[in-house]
Enzyme design. Structure first.
Site, PDB file in Angstrom:
ATOM      1  N   ASN A 397     -11.925  37.205  24.495  1.00  0.00           N
ATOM      2  CA  ASN A 397     -10.587  37.780  24.659  1.00  0.00           C
ATOM      3  C   ASN A 397     -10.537  38.572  25.961  1.00  0.00           C
ATOM      4  O   ASN A 397     -11.497  39.265  26.307  1.00  0.00           O
ATOM      5  CB  ASN A 397     -10.273  38.706  23.479  1.00  0.00           C
ATOM      6  N   HIS A 432       0.100  41.691  27.126  1.00  0.00           N
ATOM      7  CA  HIS A 432       0.807  42.968  27.197  1.00  0.00           C
ATOM      8  C   HIS A 432       1.946  42.916  28.210  1.00  0.00           C
ATOM      9  O   HIS A 432       1.964  42.083  29.113  1.00  0.00           O
ATOM     10  CB  HIS A 432      -0.170  44.087  27.539  1.00  0.00           C
ATOM     11  N   THR A 461      -3.288  37.058  21.921  1.00  0.00           N
ATOM     12  CA  THR A 461      -3.890  37.999  20.972  1.00  0.00           C
ATOM     13  C   THR A 461      -3.224  39.361  20.910  1.00  0.00           C
ATOM     14  O   THR A 461      -3.321  40.043  19.894  1.00  0.00           O
ATOM     15  CB  THR A 461      -5.368  38.207  21.336  1.00  0.00           C
ATOM     16  N   GLU A 462      -2.568  39.806  21.977  1.00  0.00           N
ATOM     17  CA  GLU A 462      -2.063  41.180  22.009  1.00  0.00           C
ATOM     18  C   GLU A 462      -0.725  41.219  22.742  1.00  0.00           C
ATOM     19  O   GLU A 462      -0.608  41.766  23.836  1.00  0.00           O
ATOM     20  CB  GLU A 462      -3.078  42.111  22.685  1.00  0.00           C
ATOM     21  N   LEU A 463       0.294  40.651  22.116  1.00  0.00           N
ATOM     22  CA  LEU A 463       1.599  40.564  22.765  1.00  0.00           C
ATOM     23  C   LEU A 463       2.433  41.811  22.488  1.00  0.00           C
ATOM     24  O   LEU A 463       2.552  42.247  21.336  1.00  0.00           O
ATOM     25  CB  LEU A 463       2.353  39.328  22.279  1.00  0.00           C
TER      26      LEU A 463
END
Length: 625
Positions: A397, A432, A461-463
């Protein structure tokens, strides 16, 4: 007749007494007015006097440890009853390293070293209430470096919370708090009658709460991606738990799965929040992704100074403990942010510099350091993960790789090293707001296509997408957030290589609360971006056609001297040849042909041929002799 009249008069008086007891006035206790232990100080800042513990390396896991770290109060109550404990606190710049203390498990003088005497109030950095009209409950979205209120009698910060019982004839009670982490400031406490609803304004003024519960919006319905071939997941933490099941069908713990959260004290494990996230996934049949095993941040401080052999032994223990406790993990982010944050003190990556005591782990060399590949430490991490988690999908990631082709190529080089060793099953790509802002959807898609050439599924994975305007100070702006969701999300959701998206928070308490990245408000109402997102995900039909052109062939393969012919194309638009480090070797643009002749001037080895045509992007491996 007189006896009956007295009975009639006594009944109303008994109800009146109960009503008065239920409405006992709140009791305000300024934090600095107690008997303050020697390890505490009482500074004043902008008119607020508060208590804070002096900086120290001492953090007892379950009790204050010494009398010097205890504050004692004598509190007199207006009447008997049950009271909730509220606290006005401020978490320092250390966030998760500044966000815990202890309070007594009930009234009375406590033993400093007895765990059972104390309740741990931890994970306070991302919860709390700051707006005057908010009812102070068990979560909220208060962040660091602001004064905020918590109801400690309803918030589980590592141990089950308690209310406080006052009996008739014992209206004056001893109450104690204890220090855990420095960097936490406490202004005052309020004991408010259990069952009443106190707003921030009530608590600020020491005013009585209301017996009328607040009116809140209650979401309904199934997770947005129910029945879809991709998941839409959410991050799991205390402020993000409410109504999780009405929106998301995949679970990723936010901070609870990071080694520093679990084992901040050596051999003392705090699994509480990770257990909660895992239990939710198991009970609902959701995919569960562990975030994360290895990282250059939020690692235990104590491991930084151990000898390399001992560090490696501890890493093995960490992997084994997670594997034993959570046997049904679906996915694991084995290494997080390898191109940005090495687990090495002195590293000056994008998240650096990693200074001693910063939580970098400093075990880079114990895993093999750069080694012969440049990324041996990553390869070793995945080899260990494959051994301990043989049934889980192993993922890597990182961030910045969706917005920059240079970063994507560097990341692809690591991925291909892992692919060649059969060590990775999925590629995690953070999303992000600072990565996607001002980057066109076409460029986002192109970088995703590049990363897809490794032949592994992609996961966003991290929106998160911000929702404030450019005013000073910034103001919430629903229109800006909605437009950005409508621009960015479809480019990711509809990309054929992307198998799932995880939102990195959706409520206040979001790590980008200040930037307005939450899409549901504290009262559960949905901002326009969430209303749109629900409709879009539920109604958009995803193509089942593969983005890979099955008819595409390379011949000869192996290619002697680097010459080969591509056939079976649907009018190729672009042909790219990449080495295993993701570096572009050759590009043929605008071919628009069904057959393309390519000659390379390269050294023998393995290469990736990427063809963009009407089917999308198709990848083939090419051996050059």
């Amino acid at each position: 007749m007189l006896r009956h009249r007295l009975r009639f008069l006594l009944v109303p008086f008994s109800f009146l007494a109960l009503e008065l007891q239920a409405q006992n006035a709140p009791v305000v206790q300024q934090a600095e007015t107690g008997t303050v232990g020697a390890d505490w100080t009482t500074p004043t800042q902008t008119g607020v006097q508060y208590v804070t513990v002096v900086p120290t390396a001492m953090i007892n896991s379950n009790n204050p440890g010494t009398a010097a770290r205890i504050i004692t109060y004598s509190v007199t109550f207006p009447g008997p009853g049950s009271y909730d404990l509220y606290a006005r606190i401020r978490v320092g710049t250390g966030a998760a390293n500044d966000d815990s203390f202890y309070y007594g498990n009930g009234f009375g003088t406590k033993t400093a070293t007895d765990d059972t005497n104390w309740i741990t109030a931890n994970q306070l950095s991302g919860v709390g209430y700051t707006n005057a009209t908010e009812v102070v409950g068990n979560a909220g979205g208060g962040q660091q470096q602001v004064w905020k209120w918590l109801n400690l009698s309803t918030f589980n910060g590592g141990e089950a919370p308690v209310a406080f019982t006052v009996t008739a004839g014992n209206l004056t009670q001893t109450f104690q708090v204890g220090a855990r982490e420095d960097g936490l400031d406490i202004d005052k406490f309020v004991f408010g009658t259990t069952g009443l609803y106190f707003t921030v304004a009530n608590l600020d003024a020491g005013a009585q709460g209301s017996s009328t519960p607040p009116t809140v919006f209650t979401p309904t319905g199934l997770p947005m991606a129910t029945g879809k071939p991709k998941f839409l997941g959410g991050v799991h933490s205390v402020p993000q738990k409410p109504f999780f099941n009405n929106y998301f069908n995949q679970v990723t713990p936010e901070n609870a799965g990071k080694w520093g959260s679990v084992e901040s004290t050596r051999n003392v494990m705090n699994w509480a929040e990770l257990d909660s996230a895992y239990a939710l996934a198991q009970s609902k049949g959701y995919s569960f992704k562990l975030h994360t095993l290895i990282w250059g941040a939020q690692q235990p401080i104590w491991i930084e100074t151990l000898p390399a052999a001992e560090q490696l032994a501890e890493i093995n223990e960490w992997f084994a403990a997670v594997a034993q406790r959570y046997p049904n993990i679906t996915q694991i982010e084995v290494v997080n942010e390898p191109t940005n944050d090495l687990p090495l003190n002195g590293s000056t990556g994008n998240n650096g510099p990693n200074t001693p005591g910063s939580g970098a782990g400093n075990y880079y060399n114990a895993l093999g350091g750069a080694g012969t590949t440049g990324w041996d430490w990553v390869i070793t991490s995945f080899e260990l993960a494959r051994r301990y988690f043989p049934n889980a999908q192993l993922m890597i990631n990182d961030y910045g790789v969706m917005s920059s082709m240079t970063s994507a190529q560097r990341y692809l080089g690591i991925v291909n090293l892992l692919v060649a060793r059969n060590l990775v099953d999925g590629v995690g790509i953070q999303g992000h707001a600072f990565e996607t802002r001002n980057v066109s959807a076409a460029n986002l898609a192109a970088n995703l296509a590049l990363l897809a050439t490794a032949g592994k599924p992609l996961y966003i994975t991290e929106l998160d997408i911000d929702g404030v305007n450019s005013a000073m100070p910034p103001q919430l702006d629903d229109a800006i957030q909605l437009a950005e969701y409508q621009r960015v999300f479809p480019a990711l959701w509809e990309h054929p290589a992307v198998r799932g998206i995880t939102l990195w928070g959706y409520r206040p308490g979001h790590w980008r609360t200040t930037q307005g990245a939450y899409i549901a408000n504290g009262d559960n109402t949905e901002r326009p971006a969430l209303v749109w997102l629900k409709n879009y995900v539920r109604t958009t039909v995803l193509s089942t056609k593969s983005n890979q052109n099955a008819a595409l062939t390379l011949s000869p393969n192996p290619a002697a001297g680097g010459h080969f012919v591509l056939q079976g194309l649907e009018k190729a638009q672009t042909v790219r040849v990449l080495d295993l480090n993701g570096r572009l070797v050759k590009e043929v643009k605008g071919a628009n042909q069904t057959t393309v002749d390519v000659s390379l001037q390269v050294t023998p080895g393995l290469y990736v041929v990427q063809v963009q045509d009407a089917y999308g992007v198709t990848s083939r491996k090419l051996v050059v002799e």
